[in-house]
Design a protein around this motif. Structure first.
Motif: not given
Ligand SMILES: Cc1ncc(C[n+]2csc(CCOP(=O)(O)OP(=O)(O)O)c2C)c(N)n1
Lengths: 270, 369
Positions: B265, B268, B302, B314, B317-318
C-alpha cells in the motif's frame, strides 16, 4: 477365522462392520486378505485404496495404510500414491458404480496407462450404499430402485472393458468361489501392470430382493450353478447366460512407471 | 541469482521447482498450459513425476495421493478445470493434505473466453467446494510475484496442511518480464512424527501449525477419509467430534490471519484510495501516478496479495482514514462486496469493473477519481 487373518484387521474398534447380513463384500475381503497373506506380503507392503460405496468401506477394516477417497476416484488417487511409492503394492477396491460409472473414465485410462496396480471390482449389479439404484452393470430388464419397470439400459461387461482398454491381466470369479477368487487376486498382485479382478457378488438386501432372487444362500447357489470356467467354454454359445470365471486375459506390456523412469534417465543424460 | 526473461506461467513453474515440488499432475487448458509444459520438461531431469491425467478431477486426486504419500505437489488449470477440481479441493481440505492449485483465470462461466483475461473466479476460489471450509488464495500481479508467491504458497500449504490457490490470470500468465531468479529458495521440510505407530494420531488436537505428520504408505497404518473423522482419521457421527473437526479446519486460517495477510500500500491517508489486485492493480497504480502528475492531491493505493482469507480487521484498519474507495477488478464486483463489508458505513465504495475480456485501462480508473 484364523489368527493370521485377524492380525490383518483393525480389531480394536472398527467392528462390527456396516455390511448387511448376507452381503458378499465380506467374502471378497476375506479372499483378498488371504491372497495378501499367501503372497508373503506384510500389511506394510500394501496400500489399500477405495472410492465411496459399500465395497469401498473395506479399507477401513484392514490394519494397513488405507485411503478412502472420493466416489469414483480411487484409481487416480492410487496413481499419485503409487508414483510416490513405486515399491508398494496398490490394491484398489471398488463397486460397479464407483469403478464403471462415475469412475469409468479413470478406469479405462489407467488400464491404457498400465501403471502397476490391482483393482478388485465387487460387482453386485446395483448401487448398494445409496439404496439399490441401477448401475452400469444392472442387466437390461432387471429391477432397481430407479428402474421400477426394469432397467432400460444395456449393461457393461467390466472385463471386456478392461481388456479393450489395455489391462494386462483380467480375471473373474464370484463370492461362491472364494478359494478360486483368492488365487486370481494373488496372480493379479503378482502381475506387473494394471490388473482387474471382477468379483460377481450378491446384494440380497437390495438387488436380490428387488429381483426376487431369494436370500444370500440362493444367490450363491445361482452363482455356483451358472458359472463356467474359461477352459469349459469351447465355443461362444457355451458362455451364453453364464458367468465365465477364471483368467480371461494375461499379456505382457511395458509398465508405466518403468517406462517413465527410462524417460527420466534420457532427460538427465541430455 | 540469474536474470531471465520469463512469462508469469514459466516463473510460476520455476518457483514450484525451486520450492521442492516434485509431482505435477494436470490436464491442458488455456491459459495455464505453459506451466504443465515446463513441468513435463523439467521434472524428469530432477527425477520428479509429471503426469498428464485424463481430466482435472483425476489430476487433483493424483496430486492429493502423491502429496499424502510425501511429495510436494502442484497442479495448474483455468476456469472449467477449476470447476471440475472443486470436489477434490474439498477432499484435500477435509483430509488436510497440502497442495497448490494454480488457476490462471480466463473469462467464464462455462467455456467462456479461453484466451481472454478475467478475475471472476474470486468467489469460486472462496466457496467453490461445498461445505464450510478454510481456503488460502494469493494473487500475483507480476512475473516476479508469480515466482515468489508460488514459493510462498507451497510453504503455507505445507505448514497448514491445507490446499493453497494461486489466482493468477491470463495477462500475468502470458506477460513477459525480466526477473532475477534466486539460485535457491528456502525449502520447507515436513516434520516426521516422533510418536510410535500406536500412539500416533494423524489429526492431532493441539498441533495445527507446522505439525509433524505421517506419510501415507510409510507404515503408520493411517486411514485417510473424506468422511468427517476423529483424530485418528476414522469416521464419526458424534456432534462434539464433528464440531471439533470443523473448528480445527477453520482455525487453520482464523488463527493465522496476520501471518497469511500480504498487501502492498501507498498513501493510505489520502481521501480516495484505489483497491485492486492481480493484473488490474497495474492499471490502478498507473491511474494513481497519472492523477498525481496533474495536481497536488494524493490518491491512496492498496493492492491485496492475499485474497483469502480476507482480513476484514486489517483492511478496515488500513482504510480507516479513507472517505472514498475505488475498487478495480475484472468481474462484476466480487471483491467490491468484501471491501464494502470491511470499511465504515459512511465510506463511499465505487467500483470500476470490466468483464468483456479486455483489461481495465488507467483512463477508466482515472474517470472515477
Ligand atoms: C459425487 C458423488 N455422487 C454421488 C454420491 C453418492 N453415492 C455414494 S455411494 C454411491 C454408489 C455406490 O454404488 P457402487 O459403487 O456400485 O458400490 P456399492 O455400494 O454397491 O458397493 C453413490 C451414488 C457420492 N458419494 N458422490
Amino acid at each position: 477365522m484364523n489368527q493370521e487373518i485377524l492380525d490383518r484387521l483393525r480389531m480394536d474398534d472398527r467392528f462390527p462392520h456396516i455390511l448387511c447380513p448376507g452381503c458378499g463384500i465380506g467374502s471378497a475381503m476375506n479372499a483378498m486378505i488371504r491372497a495378501i497373506a499367501e503372497s508373503g506380503l506384510t500389511n506394510d507392503d500394501i496400500c489399500i485404496i477405495s472410492g465411496i460405496g459399500c465395497s469401498s468401506r473395506v479399507p477401513g477394516y484392514i490394519d494397513a495404510d488405507t485411503f478412502h477417497t472420493l466416489h469414483g476416484r480411487a484409481i487416480p488417487s492410487a496413481t499419485g500414491v503409487k508414483l510416490a511409492h513405486p515399491d508398494k503394492e496398490m490394491i484398489i477396491i471398488a463397486g460397479d458404480g464407483d469403478l464403471l460409472a462415475i469412475g469409468g473414465n479413470h478406469f479405462i485410462h489407467a488400464a491404457r496407462r498400465n501403471l502397476d496396480m490391482t483393482v478388485i471390482l465387487i460387482n453386485n449389479h446395483n448401487y448398494g450404499m445409496t439404496g439399490g439404484q441401477y448401475s452400469p452393470t444392472t442387466p437390461q430388464g432387471k429391477r432397481a430402485k430407479t428402474a421400477p419397470y426394469g432397467c432400460v439400459e444395456r449393461a457393461f461387461d467390466a472385463c471386456e472393458m478392461g481388456i479393450g482398454s489395455g489391462a494386462v491381466f483380467v480375471a473373474r470369479s464370484t463370492t461362491y468361489h472364494t478359494p478360486h477368487l483368492k488365487g486370481l487376486i494373488k496372480q493379479a498382485m503378482k502381475k506387473n501392470g494394471f490388473a482387474l479382478v471382477e468379483v460377481i457378488s450378491q446384494c440380497p438386501t437390495l438387488y436380490g430382493r428387488l429381483n426376487r432372487m431369494g436370500d444370500a444362500v440362493k444367490m450363491l447357489e445361482y452363482f455356483k450353478e451358472n458359472s463356467i470356467t474359461v477352459s469349459q467354454v469351447k465355443e461362444p454359445k457355451d458362455a451364453e447366460g453364464k458367468i465365465v470365471i477364471g483368467v480371461l486375459h494375461d499379456i505382457e506390456a511395458p509398465e508405466y512407471y518403468e517406462s517413465y523412469r527410462k524417460v527420466c534417465e534420457h532427460a538427465q543424460r541430455r | 541469482m540469474s536474470i531471465q526473461l520469463l512469462s508469469g506461467n514459466e516463473a510460476c513453474a520455476l518457483g514450484a521447482l525451486k520450492a521442492g515440488v516434485r509431482f505435477f499432475a494436470g490436464y491442458p487448458i488455456t491459459p495455464s498450459t505453459e506451466i504443465a509444459e515446463m513441468m513435463s520438461e523439467e521434472l524428469p531431469k530432477l527425477g520428479g513425476i509429471f503426469i498428464q491425467m485424463e481430466d482435472e478431477i483425476a489430476s487433483i486426486c493424483a496430486m492429493v495421493g502423491a502429496s499424502a504419500a510425501g511429495m510436494k505437489a502442484m497442479t495448474a488449470t483455468s476456469g472449467p478445470g477449476f470447476s471440475l477440481m472443486q470436489e477434490g479441493i474439498g477432499y484435500a481440505i477435509m483430509t488436510e493434505v497440502p497442495c497448490v492449485i494454480v488457476n490462471v483465470q480466463r473469462g467464464g462461466p462455462a467455456t467462456g473466453l479461453p484466451t481472454k483475461v478475467a478475475q471472476a473466479d474470486v468467489m469460486a476460489a472462496r466457496w467453490g467446494t461445498h461445505g464450510d471450509h478454510p481456503i488460502v488464495a494469493l494473487a500475483p500481479w507480476s512475473v516476479m510475484e508469480s515466482f515468489t508467491l508460488t514459493v510462498k504458497a507451497i510453504e503455507i500449504s505445507e505448514r497448514l496442511r491445507l490446499p493453497v490457490l494461486i489466482l493468477s490470470d491470463e495477462i500475468i500468465g502470458h506477460m513477459r518480464e525480466v526477473v532475477s531468479i534466486p539460485e535457491s529458495v528456502a525449502i520447507h521440510e515436513r516434520k516426521k512424527p516422533t510418536k510410535s505407530k500406536d500412539e500416533y494420531l494423524h489429526y492431532h488436537d493441539e498441533t495445527n501449525f507446522d505439525a509433524p505428520f505421517a506419510h501415507f504408505g510409510e507404515g503408520f497404518r493411517i486411514h485417510i477419509s473424506g468422511l468427517t473423522h476423529r483424530q485418528d482419521g476414522f469416521p464419526t457421527n458424534d456432534p462434539k467430534v464433528i464440531k471439533w473437526k470443523m473448528d480445527r479446519l477453520r482455525n487453520k486460517t482464523d488463527l493465522n490471519r496476520d501471518w497469511l495477510h500480504f498487501d502492498e500500500h501507498l498513501d493510505l491517508d489520502a481521501e480516495t484510495v484505489i483497491v485492486s489486485y492481480g493484473s488490474s492493480a497495474r492499471a490502478a497504480l498507473e491511474a494513481k501516478n497519472e492523477f498525481e502528475k496533474n495536481g497536488s492531491k494524493k490518491i491512496g493505493f492498496l493492492r491485496l496479495i492475499t485474497l483469502w482469507p480476507f482480513h476484514y480487521m486489517k483492511v478496515a484498519e488500513l482504510l480507516q482514514n479513507t472517505k472514498r474507495v475505488v475498487v478495480v477488478e475484472m468481474n462484476q464486483g466480487q471483491m467490491t462486496r468484501e471491501i464494502a463489508r470491511a470499511v465504515r458505513r459512511d465510506v463511499q465504495v465505487i467500483d470500476v469493473n470490466r468483464y468483456d475480456g479486455e483489461l481495465i485501462t488507467p483512463a477508466e480508473v482515472l474517470e472515477k477519481l
